[in-house]
Design an enzyme around this catalytic site. Sequence first.
Site, PDB file in Angstrom:
ATOM      1  N   TYR A  25     -55.203 -51.804 -82.812  1.00  0.00           N
ATOM      2  CA  TYR A  25     -53.787 -51.223 -81.711  1.00  0.00           C
ATOM      3  C   TYR A  25     -52.986 -50.166 -81.192  1.00  0.00           C
ATOM      4  O   TYR A  25     -52.984 -49.758 -81.284  1.00  0.00           O
ATOM      5  CB  TYR A  25     -53.162 -52.734 -81.679  1.00  0.00           C
ATOM      6  CG  TYR A  25     -52.161 -52.182 -79.959  1.00  0.00           C
ATOM      7  CD1 TYR A  25     -52.483 -52.524 -78.694  1.00  0.00           C
ATOM      8  CD2 TYR A  25     -50.007 -52.034 -80.435  1.00  0.00           C
ATOM      9  CE1 TYR A  25     -51.034 -52.861 -78.004  1.00  0.00           C
ATOM     10  CE2 TYR A  25     -49.737 -52.081 -79.403  1.00  0.00           C
ATOM     11  CZ  TYR A  25     -49.843 -52.125 -78.133  1.00  0.00           C
ATOM     12  OH  TYR A  25     -49.184 -52.180 -77.552  1.00  0.00           O
ATOM     13  N   SER A 107     -39.537 -50.574 -76.406  1.00  0.00           N
ATOM     14  CA  SER A 107     -40.137 -50.604 -76.057  1.00  0.00           C
ATOM     15  C   SER A 107     -40.103 -52.262 -74.806  1.00  0.00           C
ATOM     16  O   SER A 107     -39.817 -52.846 -75.378  1.00  0.00           O
ATOM     17  CB  SER A 107     -41.749 -51.249 -76.515  1.00  0.00           C
ATOM     18  OG  SER A 107     -42.550 -51.932 -75.339  1.00  0.00           O
ATOM     19  N   GLN A 128     -37.407 -48.616 -72.929  1.00  0.00           N
ATOM     20  CA  GLN A 128     -38.121 -48.533 -71.977  1.00  0.00           C
ATOM     21  C   GLN A 128     -38.502 -48.926 -70.749  1.00  0.00           C
ATOM     22  O   GLN A 128     -38.844 -50.166 -71.649  1.00  0.00           O
ATOM     23  CB  GLN A 128     -39.350 -47.748 -73.413  1.00  0.00           C
ATOM     24  CG  GLN A 128     -41.046 -47.568 -72.472  1.00  0.00           C
ATOM     25  CD  GLN A 128     -41.946 -48.938 -71.910  1.00  0.00           C
ATOM     26  OE1 GLN A 128     -41.324 -49.860 -72.986  1.00  0.00           O
ATOM     27  NE2 GLN A 128     -42.300 -49.064 -71.190  1.00  0.00           N
ATOM     28  N   TYR A 130     -41.897 -50.419 -67.817  1.00  0.00           N
ATOM     29  CA  TYR A 130     -42.362 -50.910 -67.191  1.00  0.00           C
ATOM     30  C   TYR A 130     -42.112 -51.081 -66.043  1.00  0.00           C
ATOM     31  O   TYR A 130     -41.043 -51.656 -65.805  1.00  0.00           O
ATOM     32  CB  TYR A 130     -43.952 -51.132 -68.032  1.00  0.00           C
ATOM     33  CG  TYR A 130     -44.330 -51.468 -68.918  1.00  0.00           C
ATOM     34  CD1 TYR A 130     -45.020 -49.134 -68.850  1.00  0.00           C
ATOM     35  CD2 TYR A 130     -44.306 -51.564 -70.216  1.00  0.00           C
ATOM     36  CE1 TYR A 130     -45.905 -48.892 -70.168  1.00  0.00           C
ATOM     37  CE2 TYR A 130     -45.599 -50.742 -71.425  1.00  0.00           C
ATOM     38  CZ  TYR A 130     -45.709 -49.555 -70.745  1.00  0.00           C
ATOM     39  OH  TYR A 130     -46.361 -49.196 -72.288  1.00  0.00           O
ATOM     40  N   THR A 156     -41.375 -45.645 -67.769  1.00  0.00           N
ATOM     41  CA  THR A 156     -43.251 -45.047 -68.489  1.00  0.00           C
ATOM     42  C   THR A 156     -43.637 -45.088 -66.914  1.00  0.00           C
ATOM     43  O   THR A 156     -44.021 -46.131 -65.860  1.00  0.00           O
ATOM     44  CB  THR A 156     -43.652 -45.714 -69.281  1.00  0.00           C
ATOM     45  OG1 THR A 156     -43.273 -45.882 -70.059  1.00  0.00           O
ATOM     46  CG2 THR A 156     -45.383 -45.596 -69.717  1.00  0.00           C
ATOM     47  N   ARG A 165     -59.316 -50.405 -73.510  1.00  0.00           N
ATOM     48  CA  ARG A 165     -59.176 -50.280 -75.021  1.00  0.00           C
ATOM     49  C   ARG A 165     -60.164 -51.736 -75.689  1.00  0.00           C
ATOM     50  O   ARG A 165     -59.970 -52.334 -75.746  1.00  0.00           O
ATOM     51  CB  ARG A 165     -57.913 -50.594 -75.332  1.00  0.00           C
ATOM     52  CG  ARG A 165     -56.962 -49.562 -74.407  1.00  0.00           C
ATOM     53  CD  ARG A 165     -55.012 -50.089 -75.019  1.00  0.00           C
ATOM     54  NE  ARG A 165     -54.503 -49.250 -73.566  1.00  0.00           N
ATOM     55  CZ  ARG A 165     -53.229 -49.382 -73.809  1.00  0.00           C
ATOM     56  NH1 ARG A 165     -52.359 -50.516 -74.321  1.00  0.00           N
ATOM     57  NH2 ARG A 165     -52.536 -48.764 -72.647  1.00  0.00           N
ATOM     58  N   LYS A 252     -41.211 -40.824 -68.454  1.00  0.00           N
ATOM     59  CA  LYS A 252     -42.482 -40.618 -69.660  1.00  0.00           C
ATOM     60  C   LYS A 252     -43.821 -40.948 -68.493  1.00  0.00           C
ATOM     61  O   LYS A 252     -44.297 -41.825 -68.426  1.00  0.00           O
ATOM     62  CB  LYS A 252     -42.609 -42.118 -70.266  1.00  0.00           C
ATOM     63  CG  LYS A 252     -43.792 -41.314 -71.603  1.00  0.00           C
ATOM     64  CD  LYS A 252     -43.348 -42.849 -72.844  1.00  0.00           C
ATOM     65  CE  LYS A 252     -44.303 -42.480 -74.099  1.00  0.00           C
ATOM     66  NZ  LYS A 252     -45.207 -42.677 -73.617  1.00  0.00           N
ATOM     67  N   HIS A 276     -49.911 -41.112 -73.066  1.00  0.00           N
ATOM     68  CA  HIS A 276     -50.122 -42.433 -73.573  1.00  0.00           C
ATOM     69  C   HIS A 276     -50.855 -42.356 -75.006  1.00  0.00           C
ATOM     70  O   HIS A 276     -51.635 -43.342 -75.210  1.00  0.00           O
ATOM     71  CB  HIS A 276     -50.650 -43.849 -72.430  1.00  0.00           C
ATOM     72  CG  HIS A 276     -49.774 -45.014 -72.772  1.00  0.00           C
ATOM     73  ND1 HIS A 276     -49.038 -44.718 -71.285  1.00  0.00           N
ATOM     74  CD2 HIS A 276     -50.005 -45.795 -73.398  1.00  0.00           C
ATOM     75  CE1 HIS A 276     -47.770 -46.447 -72.016  1.00  0.00           C
ATOM     76  NE2 HIS A 276     -48.913 -47.232 -72.723  1.00  0.00           N
ATOM     77  N   ARG A 279     -54.189 -43.637 -74.848  1.00  0.00           N
ATOM     78  CA  ARG A 279     -54.347 -45.054 -74.216  1.00  0.00           C
ATOM     79  C   ARG A 279     -55.218 -45.308 -72.988  1.00  0.00           C
ATOM     80  O   ARG A 279     -54.721 -46.734 -72.703  1.00  0.00           O
ATOM     81  CB  ARG A 279     -53.600 -45.724 -75.088  1.00  0.00           C
ATOM     82  CG  ARG A 279     -53.390 -45.912 -76.852  1.00  0.00           C
ATOM     83  CD  ARG A 279     -52.427 -46.210 -77.465  1.00  0.00           C
ATOM     84  NE  ARG A 279     -52.341 -47.736 -76.866  1.00  0.00           N
ATOM     85  CZ  ARG A 279     -53.404 -48.730 -77.391  1.00  0.00           C
ATOM     86  NH1 ARG A 279     -54.055 -48.492 -78.415  1.00  0.00           N
ATOM     87  NH2 ARG A 279     -52.914 -49.878 -77.288  1.00  0.00           N
TER      88      ARG A 279
END
Length: 397
Positions: A25, A107, A128, A130, A156, A165, A252, A276, A279
């Site tokens: 990961y 995060s 951070q 989302y 972000t 991924r 970001k 990122h 990713r």
Amino acid sequence: MAAITTIEDLRLLAKRRVPRMFYDYADSGAWTEQTYRANTSDFEKIRLRQRVAVNMDGRSLATTMAGQAASMPVAIAPTGLTGMQHADGEILAARAAAKFGVPFTLSTMSICSIEDVAENTSAPFWFQLYVLRDRKFIERLIARAKAAKCSALVLTLDLQILGQRHKDIKNGLSAPPKPTLANMINLATKPRWCLGMLGTKRRQFGNIVGHVTGVDDMSSLSAWTAQQFDPTLSWDDVKWIKDLWGGKLILKGILDEEDAQRAVESGADALIVSNHGGRQLDGALSSIVKLAPIVDAVGDRIEVHFDGGIRSGQDVLKAISLGAKGTYIGRAFLYGLGAMGEAGVTKALEIIRKELDVTMAFCGKNRALADGSNDARPLGRDNLILSDEAKREFGLA
């Protein structure tokens, strides 16, 4: 154990000690991983200009990032599942960062919650965010970050949908690991990791489980997160979040000059040039290739930071020389964490600081960034040597 002198040494040790799905990961990208690889390999196209018989005494790496003092122009990047690289990983990394005097960013998808980190550390940290469909949850999350006295919000912008991924899919990534035969066999080879996990209660996404109605275990969390990343994210949402937060705001995921202009217009305090970690959009340009064009596009109207591919202090020096006012390390600190816990994060920071300081001296400079002193010789593009082809590629022709 042999002496650890590079980030690569930490990576190899982490690979031995961290379960495969969590190591993969951290150490992988999307699709073919072309952009993931370019983030590091493109640094090699930049050569350094060595100077001699220049006073190298009295060097300083100290600076500020988004108004926060930093012992060097490096911050810990927000990384999901950090607490699966090592038990209580976010707490340990935050402690290491605080002792070292650099910012730590937690995060949204952390294992240790905002409250966990605040209760177990003394220095302010960044959070951070989302943007998710559940706007009420976002409001509560921001309120929790305020209550924890987080000193900046890092929003972000490049994860409206999840990149493909392949390693995560093949490994059946989950937190905690599902009790499959393959996982059990792999975990049996990681006794140090397993012992640490047995000693902590933090094994799920601490910012989400127990804070969202109907999400109280792994199965309900998986269903919720699959639906929550919001493809409708717009600059109007950025304004809404800025007004709701009211403090320092860092954007970001900027990789385009037009988006950088929008970041300036949004009133944010800083932007981070980032893809990122390779990713998300495989085939996108590396972060370092886009840094100078974005710096030149926005001038001094917003603080420009850099994220992507840093594995050494020399990489930090190159990013600062191209105009970044600060940089972020993600995988570099995760390798240290997986290898040695808090001591490994400290070791990663020590390695980068030493390499940055020594390289700066060889380049004939005594400051990482201008500090207003009369004798300051800060890093700049005159430190760098690029071929004509590389100059065109990096937007410097």
